[in-house]
Design a protein around this motif. Structure first.
Motif, PDB file in Angstrom:
ATOM      1  N   LYS A 227       9.573  12.353  75.137  1.00  0.00           N
ATOM      2  CA  LYS A 227       9.042  13.047  76.309  1.00  0.00           C
ATOM      3  C   LYS A 227       9.621  14.461  76.196  1.00  0.00           C
ATOM      4  O   LYS A 227      10.804  14.613  75.886  1.00  0.00           O
TER       5      LYS A 227
ATOM      6  N   LYS B 117      18.311  12.893  82.831  1.00  0.00           N
ATOM      7  CA  LYS B 117      17.164  12.759  83.748  1.00  0.00           C
ATOM      8  C   LYS B 117      16.847  14.097  84.413  1.00  0.00           C
ATOM      9  O   LYS B 117      15.693  14.400  84.679  1.00  0.00           O
TER      10      LYS B 117
ATOM     11  N   CYS C 106      16.332  10.598  72.903  1.00  0.00           N
ATOM     12  CA  CYS C 106      15.350  11.276  73.768  1.00  0.00           C
ATOM     13  C   CYS C 106      14.332  12.051  72.951  1.00  0.00           C
ATOM     14  O   CYS C 106      13.253  12.364  73.439  1.00  0.00           O
TER      15      CYS C 106
ATOM     16  N   HIS D 282      13.299   5.912  76.421  1.00  0.00           N
ATOM     17  CA  HIS D 282      11.927   6.113  75.933  1.00  0.00           C
ATOM     18  C   HIS D 282      11.836   7.558  75.464  1.00  0.00           C
ATOM     19  O   HIS D 282      11.890   8.481  76.274  1.00  0.00           O
TER      20      HIS D 282
ATOM     21  N   ASP E 215      13.440   9.955  80.084  1.00  0.00           N
ATOM     22  CA  ASP E 215      13.020   8.654  80.599  1.00  0.00           C
ATOM     23  C   ASP E 215      14.043   7.615  80.112  1.00  0.00           C
ATOM     24  O   ASP E 215      13.974   7.142  78.971  1.00  0.00           O
TER      25      ASP E 215
END
Ligand code: S3P
Length: 440
Positions: free
Chosen positions: A386, A367, A337, A383, A372
């Protein structure tokens, strides 16, 4: 600085740095095995560095209920086990409570199934009663074992009617050290030779330690995946030195690799090559880690690792490496992450039958922090980079989830609240104390 001190609900502060030295507690897999193998040996086994956590204590209590004298399992104390010999375990008066520990239940299945004319019932907490056991019961049946349970023998409570066993050639469908070890234990008292063939190498602590205790065990086959046990050898009590658990070290390795300005030395980590997948992945991510002071303790490689924070790259994890990092997937998911790009995990469906469904639980919890993540039946696509934000989190009773979320909370923006933090005591009772000490 890192946490509040309520036993279950904790406030986790984000930011800061991790600095200093930490010695992680003893390896959980090796601790279970030292207790079990000591119990069926002749004479005294002395264990130094045993993990004083809930899971090994479950194993010790089950063995005590069958007549084995084991000294208290306390931090820093050598544990003594007075072995009863290969066939000395007594029929217990009550259900054997394996708590939260899959290793306790599965290895005991193998250890008890060949105790002729004795009856045993194994049970545990609600997580353990929902974990599949037929994967062990079915191959043991090929050796003449009789184990029944709910849903056609798949779920505890399990009843074992001790039988005389016969050796067999058994291919296990998944690379699982728990299944393999159960079969090796059953093979010790079976009539004739047993060969266990794994589809890939799972952790080999049982093979190393059984041989050290005097078992007639050979690892062979073209690619070293045939384990052959010839019964009849008498096991003799040993001195066992348990190295630190790389699965516990992984939380610090990843936290310090990612939290800017951090630098940690993690001492005395077991570096058995069947367990070091997390180091291979950290290298793939370009992490600044260095193994220093490598040595060998009681047949297991050990070393210290120094880690400094740096920018990390995303990773690819596939089925081939999964057995070598099976317990580190939750914390590696956290790592993904926070690096720039997409990381992929495949071939990891075994994660769904651990203490919780770790793919689902990690996805759900991360989450909540804004991660993501795409969840697939056998893995995750993450992904990264973030910005994660502090959130209300829950371990969902899983020790490795609790500790992984603690590290995610350090790396996120804003404080988090973690419910169920007490789960860490299953494998790392001093985790919160160590976090408080290292976090500045
Ligand atoms: C263990 C083996 C692994 C691991 C577990 C401990 C062991 O399970 O996940 O925490 O001590 O043998 P599997 O062998 O079922 O994958």
């Amino acid at each position: 600085m890192a946490t509040s001190n309520s036993p279950s609900k904790r406030t986790l502060c984000s930011g800061g740095v991790l600095v200093g030295k930490v010695r992680v507690p003893g390896d959980k897999s090796i601790s279970h095995r030292a207790l079990l193998f000591g119990a069926i040996s002749e004479g005294l086994t002395k264990v130094e560095g045993i993990l004083p956590a809930e899971d090994p204590i479950s194993t010790a209590n089950c063995l005590r209920a069958m007549g084995v004298v084991i000294s208290p399992i306390r931090n820093g104390e050598v544990v003594e086990i007075e072995g009863l010999g290969l066939d000395g375990l007594k029929e217990p008066d009550d259900v054997l409570d394996c708590g939260n520990s899959g290793t306790t239940m599965r290895l005991l299945m193998g250890l008890l199934v060949g105790r002729k004319d004795r009856h045993f019932v194994l049970s545990g907490d609600s997580s353990l009663r929902n974990r599949p056991m037929r994967r062990v019961g079915r191959p043991l049946k090929l050796m003449g074992g009789e184990i029944t349970g709910k849903a056609d023998g798949d779920f505890a409570p399990l009843a074992i009617n001790g039988q005389n066993l016969r050796g067999a050639v058994i291919g296990t469908p998944v690379a699982s050290a728990q299944i393999k070890s159960a079969l090796l234990l059953a093979a010790l008292t079976a009539e004739g030779t047993t060969t266990v063939i794994e589809p890939a190498h799972s952790r080999d602590h049982s093979e190393r330690m059984l041989r050290a205790f005097g078992a007639n065990l050979e690892v062979g086959g073209e690619i070293g995946r045939h384990i052959i046990v010839r019964p009849g050898a008498i096991l003799k009590g040993q001195k066992v030195i348990v190295p630190g658990d790389i699965s516990s070290a992984a939380f610090w390795l990843i936290a310090a690799a990612l939290l800017p300005g951090s630098e940690l030395t993690i001492e005395n980590i077991g570096l058995n090559p069947t367990r070091t997948g997390v180091l291979e992945i950290l290298n793939q991510m370009d992490a600044n880690i260095e193994v220093i002071n490598e040595f060998e303790v009681a047949g297991e490689p050990v070393g210290d690792i120094r880690v400094k924070s740096s920018e990390l790259k995303p990773f690819i994890i596939n089925a081939e490496i999964i057995p070598r990092l099976i317990d580190e997937v939750p914390i590696l998911t956290v790592a993904a992450c926070f690096c720039d790009g997409t990381s992929k995990i495949t071939g990891a469906s075994e994660l769904r039958i651990k203490e919780t469904d770790r793919l689902a639980v990690m996805t759900r919890q991360l989450k909540a922090m804004g991660a993501d993540i795409e969840e697939n039946p056998d893995g995750l696509i993450i992904h990264g980079k973030k910005q994660l934000h502090g959130a209300s989190l829950n371990s969902e009773t899983d020790h490795r989830v609790a500790m992984s979320l603690a590290i995610a909370a350090l790396l996120a923006k804003g404080d988090s609240l973690l419910e169920g933090s007490e789960a860490a005591a299953v494998s790392y009772p001093d985790f919160w104390k160590d976090l408080d000490r290292l976090h500045k």
